[in-house]
Design a protein around this motif. Structure first.
Motif, PDB file in Angstrom:
ATOM      1  N   VAL A 114      34.824  41.369  34.598  1.00 47.77           N
ATOM      2  CA  VAL A 114      34.893  42.337  35.686  1.00 47.77           C
ATOM      3  C   VAL A 114      35.381  41.662  36.966  1.00 47.77           C
ATOM      4  N   ALA A 115      34.837  40.485  37.257  1.00 47.65           N
ATOM      5  CA  ALA A 115      35.232  39.760  38.465  1.00 47.65           C
ATOM      6  C   ALA A 115      36.717  39.398  38.444  1.00 47.65           C
ATOM      7  N   ILE A 116      37.186  38.944  37.302  1.00 47.54           N
ATOM      8  CA  ILE A 116      38.583  38.529  37.173  1.00 47.54           C
ATOM      9  C   ILE A 116      39.544  39.701  37.370  1.00 47.54           C
ATOM     10  N   HIS A 117      39.213  40.836  36.759  1.00 46.38           N
ATOM     11  CA  HIS A 117      40.160  41.954  36.746  1.00 46.38           C
ATOM     12  C   HIS A 117      39.974  42.973  37.859  1.00 46.38           C
ATOM     13  N   THR A 118      38.762  43.049  38.444  1.00 47.22           N
ATOM     14  CA  THR A 118      38.538  44.045  39.497  1.00 47.22           C
ATOM     15  C   THR A 118      38.254  43.423  40.857  1.00 47.22           C
ATOM     16  N   GLY A 119      37.831  42.145  40.877  1.00 41.39           N
ATOM     17  CA  GLY A 119      37.484  41.496  42.135  1.00 41.39           C
ATOM     18  C   GLY A 119      36.007  41.576  42.479  1.00 41.39           C
ATOM     19  N   LEU A 120      35.244  42.455  41.807  1.00 43.34           N
ATOM     20  CA  LEU A 120      33.827  42.617  42.109  1.00 43.34           C
ATOM     21  C   LEU A 120      33.047  41.349  41.720  1.00 43.34           C
ATOM     22  N   GLY A 121      32.443  40.705  42.722  1.00 42.39           N
ATOM     23  CA  GLY A 121      31.659  39.503  42.454  1.00 42.39           C
ATOM     24  C   GLY A 121      32.469  38.244  42.226  1.00 42.39           C
ATOM     25  N   PHE A 122      33.775  38.319  42.484  1.00 38.25           N
ATOM     26  CA  PHE A 122      34.634  37.173  42.193  1.00 38.25           C
ATOM     27  C   PHE A 122      34.216  35.924  42.969  1.00 38.25           C
ATOM     28  N   ASP A 123      33.798  36.092  44.215  1.00 36.54           N
ATOM     29  CA  ASP A 123      33.470  34.934  45.045  1.00 36.54           C
ATOM     30  C   ASP A 123      32.261  34.153  44.542  1.00 36.54           C
ATOM     31  N   ILE A 124      31.322  34.815  43.874  1.00 36.37           N
ATOM     32  CA  ILE A 124      30.173  34.057  43.359  1.00 36.37           C
ATOM     33  C   ILE A 124      30.592  33.154  42.209  1.00 36.37           C
TER      34      ILE A 124
END
Length: 205
Positions: free
Chosen positions: A123-133
């Motif tokens: 999800v983080a990789i493809h949507t950006g949600l939570g990517f920074d963690i």
């Protein structure tokens, strides 16, 4: 409609995270809830069974042992992630923190945890949600190696790397050559990085 990558990356997920090994971790259920809150209408993930065994757990055919005689393989899970009209495939190792899960501690909950972690990461990789963690988590696991270690690697260190590569079924020669080096030109710093990579993946000391 789900918000854009840039918008979702700005969402502060820290209040919804728990810490594991000192690193913030977003629960899979909360991840789905946040995606729905920001526009997604359909979100789920499901295992992709191994074609040969029908199991959610995938494994190599190579069995190896650590210094204590504990046997192990490379274990992974593969999932399909669905977010509205998009589908993604994610395959990840079965880990216990930063260490691989070995035969004597493998369980269904380990497999489930691997798939949940894989989902949140996908999800983080493809949507950006939570990517920074994930960025912070990956940086926290890196071990700083002094740039002064530019002298050629010792024979004993090279022999250790070669031995570990053989025990884990890795092509050490190809690994070195892919990085534009040979065993004769490998530096202490580069050898230390290789040993660290082996430790991170297989738990070798």
């Amino acid at each position: 409609m789900l918000k854009s990558y840039d918008e979702l990356r700005k969402v502060d997920v820290k209040p919804f995270c728990k810490e594991r090994d000192g690193i913030p971790y977003l629960n899979w259920a909360k991840c789905i809830e946040l995606l729905r809150k920001h526009g997604a209408e359909n979100v789920y993930f499901e295992p992709i069974p191994d074609e040969n065994t029908g199991s959610s757990l995938r494994m190599t055919n190579v069995i190896f042992s650590d210094k204590n005689g504990v046997t192990n393989r490379c274990y992974e899970t593969r999932i399909k992630v669905v977010i509205d009209d998009k589908e993604y495939i994610m395959q990840s190792p079965v880990m216990n923190g930063t260490n691989p899960v070995k035969d004597n501690s493998m369980s269904q909950i380990r497999v489930w945890n691997s798939m949940c972690r894989s989902f949140v990461k996908c999800v983080a990789i493809h949507t950006g949600l939570g990517f920074d963690i994930w960025v912070k988590g990956e940086n926290a696991q890196e071990i700083e190696i002094p740039d002064t270690l530019q002298k050629l690697a010792s024979k004993s260190k090279i022999d250790t790397i070669k031995s570990l590569c053989i025990s884990h079924g890795l092509d050490g020669d190809a690994w070195v050559y892919r990085n534009g080096k040979t065993w004769d030109t490998l530096t202490e710093k580069e050898a230390a990085q290789m040993l660290n990579a082996l430790k991170q993946r297989y738990g070798d000391e």
